[in-house]
Design a protein around this motif. Structure first.
Motif, PDB file in Angstrom:
ATOM      1  N   ASN A   1      21.052  -2.782  22.255  1.00 43.91           N
ATOM      2  CA  ASN A   1      21.245  -1.190  22.362  1.00 43.91           C
ATOM      3  C   ASN A   1      22.132  -0.521  23.171  1.00 43.91           C
ATOM      4  O   ASN A   1      22.679   0.563  23.249  1.00 43.91           O
ATOM      5  N   ALA A   2      22.573  -1.465  24.235  1.00 44.29           N
ATOM      6  CA  ALA A   2      23.466  -0.911  25.091  1.00 44.29           C
ATOM      7  C   ALA A   2      24.840  -1.770  25.439  1.00 44.29           C
ATOM      8  O   ALA A   2      25.502  -1.600  26.343  1.00 44.29           O
ATOM      9  N   GLY A   3      24.879  -2.753  24.613  1.00 42.93           N
ATOM     10  CA  GLY A   3      26.189  -3.784  25.131  1.00 42.93           C
ATOM     11  C   GLY A   3      25.863  -4.719  26.149  1.00 42.93           C
ATOM     12  O   GLY A   3      27.228  -4.947  26.653  1.00 42.93           O
ATOM     13  N   PHE A   4      24.780  -5.052  26.562  1.00 45.70           N
ATOM     14  CA  PHE A   4      24.746  -5.603  27.883  1.00 45.70           C
ATOM     15  C   PHE A   4      24.779  -7.234  27.842  1.00 45.70           C
ATOM     16  O   PHE A   4      24.162  -7.850  28.591  1.00 45.70           O
ATOM     17  N   THR A   5      25.239  -7.788  26.736  1.00 37.80           N
ATOM     18  CA  THR A   5      24.973  -9.205  26.410  1.00 37.80           C
ATOM     19  C   THR A   5      25.844  -9.954  27.735  1.00 37.80           C
ATOM     20  O   THR A   5      25.188 -11.005  27.837  1.00 37.80           O
ATOM     21  N   GLY A   6      26.824  -9.306  28.330  1.00 37.59           N
ATOM     22  CA  GLY A   6      27.511 -10.178  29.247  1.00 37.59           C
ATOM     23  C   GLY A   6      26.882  -9.555  30.668  1.00 37.59           C
ATOM     24  O   GLY A   6      27.526  -9.671  31.807  1.00 37.59           O
ATOM     25  N   THR A   7      26.086  -8.447  30.678  1.00 41.22           N
ATOM     26  CA  THR A   7      25.759  -7.354  31.804  1.00 41.22           C
ATOM     27  C   THR A   7      23.929  -7.932  32.293  1.00 41.22           C
ATOM     28  O   THR A   7      23.642  -7.933  33.393  1.00 41.22           O
TER      29      THR A   7
END
Lengths: 406, 406
Positions: free
Chosen positions: A251-257
């Protein structure tokens, strides 16, 4: 002499993505002039939203000064994030979830793998087929799945619930009673969903037989259709039988976060023991909180700016999904998903196996996707494409599909 | 009907820090004019080093742009960090560890809790007493510790190895043979260390009986004395019997930033199964990598700037430790630790119990510390102070110790 956990030795190799990688590398080496488009990847490609970036920077600045520096986070998550989650994801949808029923973590993969810790080994699990492999593999590691049969690609003690076009990708209640039921909607890999009424059937069933549902709602932000539940707690009684997993990855592009959370309502009990207490103990003993700067960035997703920007990202991916759906449908394919999820699930043409279709797409159209059989035996004859590529590449891929050549 | 993991119900409550919190709150409420100095905390207080802050900002900027945005990290850690760790922490000390033997994680607490997953339930563990509670609690959760006796505060199936002034806080080889041995040096809570020769005895013993050593070296950056090993791999043969846990929490102030790593040499085997393969499978299945920006910041710790700045932080804390040691010694206390570790371990005076001394310090000197008995039965009659406070407060506390009043 120390002894290892033998259950690990029963696990079949996880060769899906490495086999894909090897095939693509071999093709590219043999055909260096061809432009291969990758629509197999389940990872986001757009950068983090400006509101998130801004908050990351300001949180980093806080860590640079003694007065605002943050040491150990509260084990279960910062209050500011838990409160924001509850207000936006639950209270706004009429779900009565309290802030202290939210457990902030480093992502849904960890949570879906670790949640098994609080259950006894002798529970019978039920999973959809095809399925996200982590549910089954982690139960296998715990010794809960019996013996693996490489012929059928099934474990002896797992209840598989086929999800195919015949049942519109919504599993039927199993004949054998499970203790723990894994459901993921919007679904990875099929990209299909479940209505509120259909999910209510599962909640009622779980309450009746005393099962617990582990509900993976990692893709809820992609829902656009009315009457598709964003949370299982929209169903009556779910607080008595369901654990919900959420993620900031898609939902917020946090795959690497890395940020996610698990919801365990206090009324979910085994006898008089709250699963909430067990998970709190597990979380507090084997985890030390998600980084402060990441939790601060997670809260920024819920600001007006953050909501607007992440909605735009999702709209970008869902426009890709529509282009893929339309392109495939126009070319005569049977297409599923892609309306409330970033995954498109298609039936392979001409009775090709999933891998035969993989080879066809790679060699003739120079497009990479994921064979459905890699997600379970009922995925055979299906194929997954994802909406996470660029608009340009997505369009180009559909031109190739239309032309029948690269 | 689903069943819970009953082992959780055998766990005694973990009341140490909550009891301390309640006592301090009650005292402060009754004595609002008193200034209470907290030297009980095991958390860092200095802000992150400028080199780390700088890299965090630049990594956040990378996440803002499509071209440099990072999605899922490699499961086992970025190559740039694994290589840097190997060069600086191992090759520089003559330890032949390869980059692919490093598993990057979100911290040593998670790793020390999760490492048990790869071992069978029927392994016998040995721990030091007193001890960091995570080792025992996570083994209890796995069903490896037998029955808890609230009288003795011991589990029936755990081998406890007393560490007291009588053995200079270095455990003796146990009479009963363990399968898994937890060692932590420099030690939390005693602040004491082990020489290379003493550690070699443990390595030789583990190799002889076929045990595995889980070596927690989270405090290695605080070592200043010659001949104290920074890594267990400085001992001959250790690659065949030891797993090492490391953390960025105390060497670079990452308690709220979260980064650590585990080392599993490929030659560490059970029969012909490498523990390395099992942990790789566990890590890849139940974990999705530490955040890119945090791994980038971790690598910045090893730059010239980063090394210089984090060394200064450690020097600041170790100056506090010296002030505490000198202050206590001057006031007639028996004092241990605090030379190669940020913890000072003192013998309570006048045969007071650990909790009696806690009350005395709080009520008479307005100083908060941690009762040694909270770390295990052999900690009774001892008390832990930490060097993580401010210089000003540390000095003030020692003035109170000298004066015998606040």
């Amino acid at each position: 002499m120390f002894k290892i956990n033998d259950n690990y030795l029963k696990l079949p190799g996880s060769y899906l993505f490495s086999t894909i990688g090897k095939k693509v590398a071999a093709y590219t080496a043999a055909n260096p002039d061809k432009e291969v488009i990758k629509l197999g990847i389940g990872d986001v490609t757009l950068p983090l939203a400006p509101a998130v970036i801004k908050r990351l920077h300001s949180a980093v600045d806080e860590m640079a000064v003694k007065e605002t520096f943050k040491g150990y986070a509260p084990d279960l998550g910062y209050e500011f994030l838990r409160t924001t989650i509850v207000e936006n994801d639950y209270k706004a949808r009429g779900c009565d979830i309290a802030a202290d029923e939210i457990f902030v973590s480093d992502g849904a993969k960890s949570d879906s793998g670790n949640i098994g810790d609080i259950f006894a080994v002798d529970n019978k699990i039920a999973v959809c087929d095809p399925v996200y492999p982590v549910y089954v593999d982690t139960n296998a590691m715990a010794g809960r799945t019996g013996v693996y049969n490489p012929e059928t690609e099934k474990w002896s003690d797992v209840i598989y619930m086929p999800c195919t076009k015949e049942n519109n990708f919504v599993p039927e209640l199993p004949k054998e009673e499970p203790d723990i039921i894994y459901l993921c909607f919007p679904n990875n890999p099929t990209g299909t969903t479940i209505t509120k009424d259909q999910l209510q059937v599962w909640v009622d069933y779980a309450l009746k037989i005393g099962a617990v549902i582990i509900y993976d709602a990692a893709y809820e932000a992609y829902i656009s259709t009315e009457n598709i539940p964003h949370s299982i707690y929209e169903c009556e009684g779910a607080k008595g039988c369901a654990i919900e997993l959420r993620s900031f990855s898609k939902n917020a592009g946090f795959t690497g976060t890395r940020l996610g959370f698990t919801v365990i309502p206090k009324e979910l009990k085994c006898g008089d023991v709250m699963l909430h207490s067990l998970w709190a103990r597990r979380h507090g003993t084997k985890f030390n909180g998600a980084p402060y700067i990441i939790q601060a960035a997670g809260a920024a997703v819920y600001t007006d700016e953050g909501k607007k920007e992440t909605k735009e990202q999702i709209a970008y991916y869902m426009n890709n999904a529509k282009i893929i759906r339309d392109g495939l449908t126009g070319a005569g394919y049977e297409v599923y998903g892609g309306v409330d999820a970033p995954y498109i699930w298609l039936k392979t043409p001409d009775k090709m196996t999933s891998w035969e279709f993989f080879d066809y797409l790679l060699e003739n159209l120079n497009i990479v996707g994921t064979p459905g059989s890699g997600f379970g035996p009922s995925g055979e004859g299906y194929f997954r494409l994802t909406a996470f590529g660029s608009l340009e590449n997505t369009k180009k891929a559909m031109e190739r599909i239309k032309a029948g050549k690269a």
